[in-house]
Design a protein around this motif. Structure first.
Motif, PDB file in Angstrom:
ATOM      1  N   GLU A  26       0.840  -1.312   0.093  1.00  8.61           N
ATOM      2  CA  GLU A  26       0.066   0.081  -0.135  1.00  8.61           C
ATOM      3  C   GLU A  26       0.800   1.069  -0.103  1.00  8.61           C
ATOM      4  OE1 GLU A  26      -2.708  -0.056   3.355  1.00  8.61           O
ATOM      5  OE2 GLU A  26      -3.900  -1.893   2.418  1.00  8.61           O
ATOM      6  N   ALA A  27       0.507   2.154  -0.623  1.00  8.63           N
ATOM      7  CA  ALA A  27       0.885   3.601  -0.443  1.00  8.63           C
ATOM      8  C   ALA A  27       2.267   3.578  -1.465  1.00  8.63           C
ATOM      9  CB  ALA A  27       1.181   4.404   0.889  1.00  8.63           C
ATOM     10  N   LYS A  28       2.572   2.858  -2.258  1.00  5.93           N
ATOM     11  CA  LYS A  28       3.642   2.509  -3.029  1.00  5.93           C
ATOM     12  C   LYS A  28       3.347   2.583  -4.542  1.00  5.93           C
ATOM     13  CE  LYS A  28       6.450   2.203   0.513  1.00  5.93           C
ATOM     14  NZ  LYS A  28       7.395   3.226   1.302  1.00  5.93           N
ATOM     15  N   THR A  29       4.551   3.108  -5.258  1.00  5.01           N
ATOM     16  CA  THR A  29       4.288   3.055  -6.873  1.00  5.01           C
ATOM     17  C   THR A  29       5.070   1.763  -7.122  1.00  5.01           C
ATOM     18  OG1 THR A  29       4.087   5.385  -6.896  1.00  5.01           O
ATOM     19  CG2 THR A  29       4.672   4.121  -8.986  1.00  5.01           C
ATOM     20  N   PHE A 181       2.111  11.564  -7.241  1.00  6.90           N
ATOM     21  CA  PHE A 181       2.145  10.255  -6.492  1.00  6.90           C
ATOM     22  C   PHE A 181       2.603  10.563  -4.790  1.00  6.90           C
ATOM     23  CE2 PHE A 181       2.906   7.640 -10.564  1.00  6.90           C
ATOM     24  CZ  PHE A 181       1.749   7.883 -10.993  1.00  6.90           C
ATOM     25  N   ARG A 182       3.586  11.245  -4.811  1.00  4.58           N
ATOM     26  CA  ARG A 182       4.144  11.497  -3.631  1.00  4.58           C
ATOM     27  C   ARG A 182       3.021  12.335  -2.605  1.00  4.58           C
ATOM     28  NH1 ARG A 182      10.256  13.623  -5.348  1.00  4.58           N
ATOM     29  NH2 ARG A 182      11.226  11.559  -5.409  1.00  4.58           N
ATOM     30  N   ARG A 183       2.393  13.280  -3.353  1.00  3.60           N
ATOM     31  CA  ARG A 183       1.435  13.989  -2.443  1.00  3.60           C
ATOM     32  C   ARG A 183       0.134  13.095  -2.109  1.00  3.60           C
ATOM     33  NH1 ARG A 183      -1.301  19.506  -4.901  1.00  3.60           N
ATOM     34  NH2 ARG A 183      -3.163  19.519  -3.441  1.00  3.60           N
ATOM     35  N   GLU A 185      -0.159   9.654  -2.061  1.00  2.00           N
ATOM     36  CA  GLU A 185       0.252   8.497  -1.387  1.00  2.00           C
ATOM     37  C   GLU A 185      -0.699   7.284  -1.695  1.00  2.00           C
ATOM     38  OE1 GLU A 185       0.931   9.731   2.769  1.00  2.00           O
ATOM     39  OE2 GLU A 185       2.998   9.826   2.362  1.00  2.00           O
ATOM     40  N   LYS A 186      -1.089   7.079  -3.051  1.00  2.00           N
ATOM     41  CA  LYS A 186      -1.884   5.982  -3.159  1.00  2.00           C
ATOM     42  C   LYS A 186      -1.163   4.814  -3.477  1.00  2.00           C
ATOM     43  CE  LYS A 186      -5.869   8.987  -4.570  1.00  2.00           C
ATOM     44  NZ  LYS A 186      -6.701   8.462  -3.522  1.00  2.00           N
ATOM     45  N   THR A 187      -1.904   3.749  -3.692  1.00  2.41           N
ATOM     46  CA  THR A 187      -1.260   2.592  -4.045  1.00  2.41           C
ATOM     47  C   THR A 187      -1.409   2.757  -5.809  1.00  2.41           C
ATOM     48  OG1 THR A 187      -1.863   1.236  -2.070  1.00  2.41           O
ATOM     49  CG2 THR A 187      -1.200   0.004  -4.077  1.00  2.41           C
ATOM     50  N   HIS A 203       8.579   2.964  -6.608  1.00  4.15           N
ATOM     51  CA  HIS A 203       9.439   2.400  -5.453  1.00  4.15           C
ATOM     52  C   HIS A 203       9.877   0.909  -5.879  1.00  4.15           C
ATOM     53  CE1 HIS A 203       6.778   5.252  -3.547  1.00  4.15           C
ATOM     54  NE2 HIS A 203       7.831   5.469  -2.987  1.00  4.15           N
TER      55      HIS A 203
END
Length: 243
Positions: A26-29, A181-183, A185-187, A203
């Motif tokens: 979760e919360a990574k690209t 993406f950084r702002r 923080e979604k998967t 990531h």
């Protein structure tokens, strides 16, 4: 969390994905990387439920994807593809608001959310009154991203969203996506065939070949500890193309 459990898929008896298992934190690209025909787009379509596995299961959070209704999946996933897929007879605003209208949002809530997203993707508000043919490729892709995000889904899937753009616009959008993406923080699960794009945005990178993950990790893993001759050749071919 998105989890694939021993999924396989064939089309006309031709294997596309073979007994593939992986998890997306979760919360990574997460970037699916590989040449055309390696199975990465099929994998993305399987995650969202547009393609069903012949074997195995896709799990979302605590239960199988098949347990979610179509409406529930529409709330959980944002989906952006290469060709923008905007309705040509709708303005940009109408394209963006469509999922929210289907979800019975009030006009005030829709307008407020679109104002937020316009600022997020750096699209001038006046562009929202134009039709897709009046927008550049980069502007159309920003509209597509706004539509994917309007319901604020926890998962964002992107299938080679920048490959149809010229190099300068593509570079600008890569920088903007990285900030977004950084702002948020979604998967994010992002498909590309470009190693440089994968390194810039991801990531973690998953390299596919013939329907299997042949290596995952960071660029230094692919360069210093290639898992096979194919990995070495893929990295070298990308270097050669960039030189």
């Amino acid at each position: 969390m998105i989890e694939l459990k021993s999924v396989s898929k064939s089309f006309s008896s031709q294997p596309v994905l073979s007994d593939l298992s992986l998890q997306f934190e979760e919360a990574k690209t997460h970037v699916l990387l590989g040449s055309s025909g390696c199975g990465k787009s099929t994998l993305l379509r399987m995650i969202i439920g547009l393609t069903r596995p012949d074997e195995g299961e896709v799990h979302l959070e605590t239960k199988p994807l098949s347990a979610y209704s179509l409406f529930e999946r529409s709330q959980l996933f944002g989906y952006v593809i290469q060709k923008f897929s905007l309705f040509p007879h709708f303005t940009a605003f109408q394209n963006v608001e469509l999922p929210a209208r289907c979800a019975a949002w009030s006009p005030q809530k829709v307008k407020s959310r679109i104002d937020e997203l316009s600022e997020l993707v750096q699209l001038e508000p006046e562009m929202l009154e134009k039709y897709p043919f009046q927008l550049s490729g980069g502007q159309q892709q920003r509209v597509s991203l706004m539509r994917a995000l309007i319901l604020n889904p926890p998962y964002l899937l992107m299938d080679e969203p920048l490959s149809a753009l010229d190099p300068l616009i593509r570079g600008d959008l890569q920088e903007d996506l990285l900030k977004i993406f950084r702002r948020l923080e979604k998967t994010v699960v992002f498909v590309t065939h470009d190693l440089r794009e994968a390194v810039k945005l991801g990531h973690k990178i998953y390299l596919l070949n013939e329907g299997q993950i042949v290596q995952s990790g960071l660029l230094e893993d692919f360069q210093s500890r290639p898992a096979s001759e194919f990995v070495s050749r893929f990295v070298q071919s990308q270097r050669s193309a960039a030189s």
